[in-house]
Enzyme design. Structure first.
Site, PDB file in Angstrom:
ATOM      1  N   ASP A   1      37.260  48.033  41.979  1.00 51.99           N
ATOM      2  CA  ASP A   1      37.663  48.626  40.629  1.00 51.99           C
ATOM      3  C   ASP A   1      36.633  49.418  39.740  1.00 51.99           C
ATOM      4  O   ASP A   1      35.632  48.929  39.716  1.00 51.99           O
ATOM      5  CB  ASP A   1      37.936  47.292  39.785  1.00 51.99           C
ATOM      6  CG  ASP A   1      38.698  46.262  40.561  1.00 51.99           C
ATOM      7  OD1 ASP A   1      39.287  46.355  41.882  1.00 51.99           O
ATOM      8  OD2 ASP A   1      38.637  44.994  39.915  1.00 51.99           O
TER       9      ASP A   1
ATOM     10  N   ASP B   1      39.719  39.970  34.014  1.00 50.87           N
ATOM     11  CA  ASP B   1      39.817  41.301  33.792  1.00 50.87           C
ATOM     12  C   ASP B   1      40.161  41.773  32.429  1.00 50.87           C
ATOM     13  O   ASP B   1      41.239  42.300  31.954  1.00 50.87           O
ATOM     14  CB  ASP B   1      41.002  42.077  34.909  1.00 50.87           C
ATOM     15  CG  ASP B   1      40.643  41.697  36.093  1.00 50.87           C
ATOM     16  OD1 ASP B   1      39.601  41.130  36.486  1.00 50.87           O
ATOM     17  OD2 ASP B   1      41.735  41.503  37.134  1.00 50.87           O
TER      18      ASP B   1
HETATM   19  N1  DQQ Z   1      38.839  42.673  41.622  1.00 58.05           N
HETATM   20  C1  DQQ Z   1      40.268  42.318  41.295  1.00 58.05           C
HETATM   21  C2  DQQ Z   1      40.337  41.874  39.834  1.00 58.05           C
HETATM   22  C3  DQQ Z   1      38.716  41.468  39.871  1.00 58.05           C
HETATM   23  C4  DQQ Z   1      38.153  42.191  40.663  1.00 58.05           C
HETATM   24  C5  DQQ Z   1      41.277  43.672  41.290  1.00 58.05           C
HETATM   25  C6  DQQ Z   1      37.015  41.567  41.254  1.00 58.05           C
HETATM   26  O1  DQQ Z   1      41.149  40.980  39.358  1.00 58.05           O
HETATM   27  O2  DQQ Z   1      38.180  41.042  38.592  1.00 58.05           O
HETATM   28  O3  DQQ Z   1      40.840  44.491  42.490  1.00 58.05           O
HETATM   29  O4  DQQ Z   1      36.139  42.567  42.155  1.00 58.05           O
END
Ligand code: DQQ
Length: 465
Positions: A29, A147
């Site tokens: 991300d 997040d």
């Molecule tokens: N990747 C997810 C998120 C999390 C992150 C989405 C961890 O929910 O925080 O791809 O790498």
């Protein structure tokens, strides 16, 4: 990060040249996107230990122009014994009265933390009182709690968090704070309708034109609700995809000094774990996009700054497309931008065919189907490698009676990003096996399709290869 992986990554013919990505290993991300003192800072989920997910760090890069990037040291790593000891998960960045602040998730259990910087975002100090939100709201049975995306509102700060409520569905939770350290739960901003209990990851909320947009991700898609937001309440109107391809995830928006709302997403892979390990890398950042709102419809186009990557330019004059026209060999590359303007005439379909081998054994087709009003991504013949996943996708594209089809296509080895008429984007992955799968062709069904213009540029490296 091993030198073996780096060597393998350098030799991989599928590794993009002008998209941002780390030197090797794994990324996912985008995090903490912020335009700070004239520079664009990009953080991202990064695992330098293996070509796969793990104890996540925040990688960091900076750019003056959104097109050329420079690596900076890893910004955040897990702290032994701390709330992020098992990984520093996704989050966002804000300017707290001149002090850059990151808000992110620690895991096992999931909780929210902050960190600040005194030296223009290179080194970060984690807040001694972390976690600032230690647990989900009492009594709420959540499927996830992560997040944080934070913005300034009402003389303070608002936050949306990715979550899901058991028995109810995915959810976005809303919090408020006056100082980024004490947070009050305001309730669910939006919750699913049992479509699935999966956590809505990486949410964000932001104004765009006369609407608000609520983004969230459920693998493998980033969704965008267009609606109205006032006083902590979101009224949804229409849900679309933030990108209509199948490999664009966890997208994060941010605003730059000119007021534009920009978006980056994680572009993930469609080859096997063994092939990724062999390649030495996996995951990259999408190109920067500019979001727009027109009559309640979310629009998207590639950031114009990408033109600074143009090298040699080529132009093809107008011609009638006919059933099938293979363009001469001269100028096609696997790192190229193409801009085509096509009059449909009375044709039912018109196709732009890319990365085609001369004999047509490998190719990728992008077709506009007038009857359904869909722009179709057809990768079935994009690779002879049987291990590569090839999933067709389509995007709704409404053209006015005399409006030409305008395609802007970015080819970067295994990555293809398509933007059409300022309305939709479609990101896809292809892994041609033949070195000569470089040709471009057009095709149509029905009469009268005409190519008005085709411009192409070879693209230079983003500086991080
Ligand atoms: N990747 C997810 C998120 C999390 C992150 C989405 C961890 O929910 O925080 O791809 O790498």
């Amino acid at each position: 990060m091993s030198s073996d992986h780096r060597q393998r990554a350098l030799q991989d013919p599928h590794r993009p040249l002008y998209h941002f990505l780390p030197p090797c290993m794994w990324m996912n991300d985008p995090n903490g996107l912020i335009h700070w003192r004239g520079q664009y800072h990009m953080f991202y989920q990064y695992n330098p230990d293996r070509v796969g997910f793990g104890a996540m760090r925040w990688g960091h890069a900076v750019s003056d122009d959104l097109a050329h990037w420079q690596h900076l040291p890893v910004a955040l790593s897990p702290t032994l014994g701390g709330p992020d000891k098992d990984g520093v998960y996704s989050g966002s960045a804000v300017d707290d009265h001149g002090r850059p602040t990151l808000i992110y998730t620690g895991i096992s259990p999931e909780c929210q933390c902050i960190a600040t910087s005194d030296d223009d975002l290179v080194t970060w100090q984690k807040y001694a009182g972390n976690p600032v939100i230690p647990a989900p709201p009492a009594g709420l049975a959540v499927t996830g709690f992560r997040d944080p995306y934070v913005w300034r509102e009402d003389n303070g700060w608002s936050m949306v968090l990715g979550s899901g409520i058991r028995g109810q569905g995915g959810a976005v939770l809303l919090y408020h704070s006056s100082d980024l350290t004490e947070w009050t739960y305001r309730g669910p901003l939006m919750a699913g309708d049992q479509e699935s209990e999966e956590t809505w990851e990486c949410p964000s909320l932001f104004p765009l034109g006369d609407r608000h947009v609520l983004l969230y991700s459920v693998f493998p898609f980033t969704y965008a609700w267009v609606g109205q937001y006032a006083q902590g309440s979101f009224t949804p109107e229409q849900r679309v995809y933030a990108d209509w391809g199948g490999e664009f995830y966890a997208a994060q928006p941010f605003q730059d000094a000119s007021g534009r709302r920009l978006l980056f997403g994680w572009v993930f892979d469609r080859r096997s774990d063994a092939a990724r390990e062999q390649a030495g890398w996996a995951g990259l950042m999408s190109l920067p996009r500019v979001l727009t709102m027109r009559d309640g419809q979310l629009g998207v186009s590639a950031a114009p700054e990408l033109a600074s990557l143009h090298e040699e330019a080529y132009e093809v004059g107008a011609f009638d497309i006919g059933e099938f026209t293979l363009l001469p060999e001269v100028c096609w590359h696997d790192t190229q931008e193409l801009q085509a303007e096509i009059d449909l005439g009375a044709a039912q379909t018109v196709s732009l065919i890319i990365r085609r081998s001369p004999d047509g054994e490998e190719y990728t087709e992008l077709r506009y189907d007038r009857a359904s009003g869909q722009l179709q991504w057809l990768p079935e013949c994009s690779s002879l490698d049987p291990d590569v996943e090839r999933i067709p996708r389509e995007a709704p594209l409404t053209l006015e009676p005399d409006e030409p089809l305008r395609l802007q296509v970015f080819l970067d080895r295994s990555v293809v990003e398509v933007f059409a008429n300022g309305q939709v984007s479609l990101t896809g992955r292809i892994y041609p096996t033949r070195r000569d799968s470089q040709r471009v062709a057009f095709a149509s069904e029905g009469a009268g399709a005409r190519l008005n213009s085709l411009q192409a540029w070879r693209m230079q490296s983003a500086g991080v290869f």
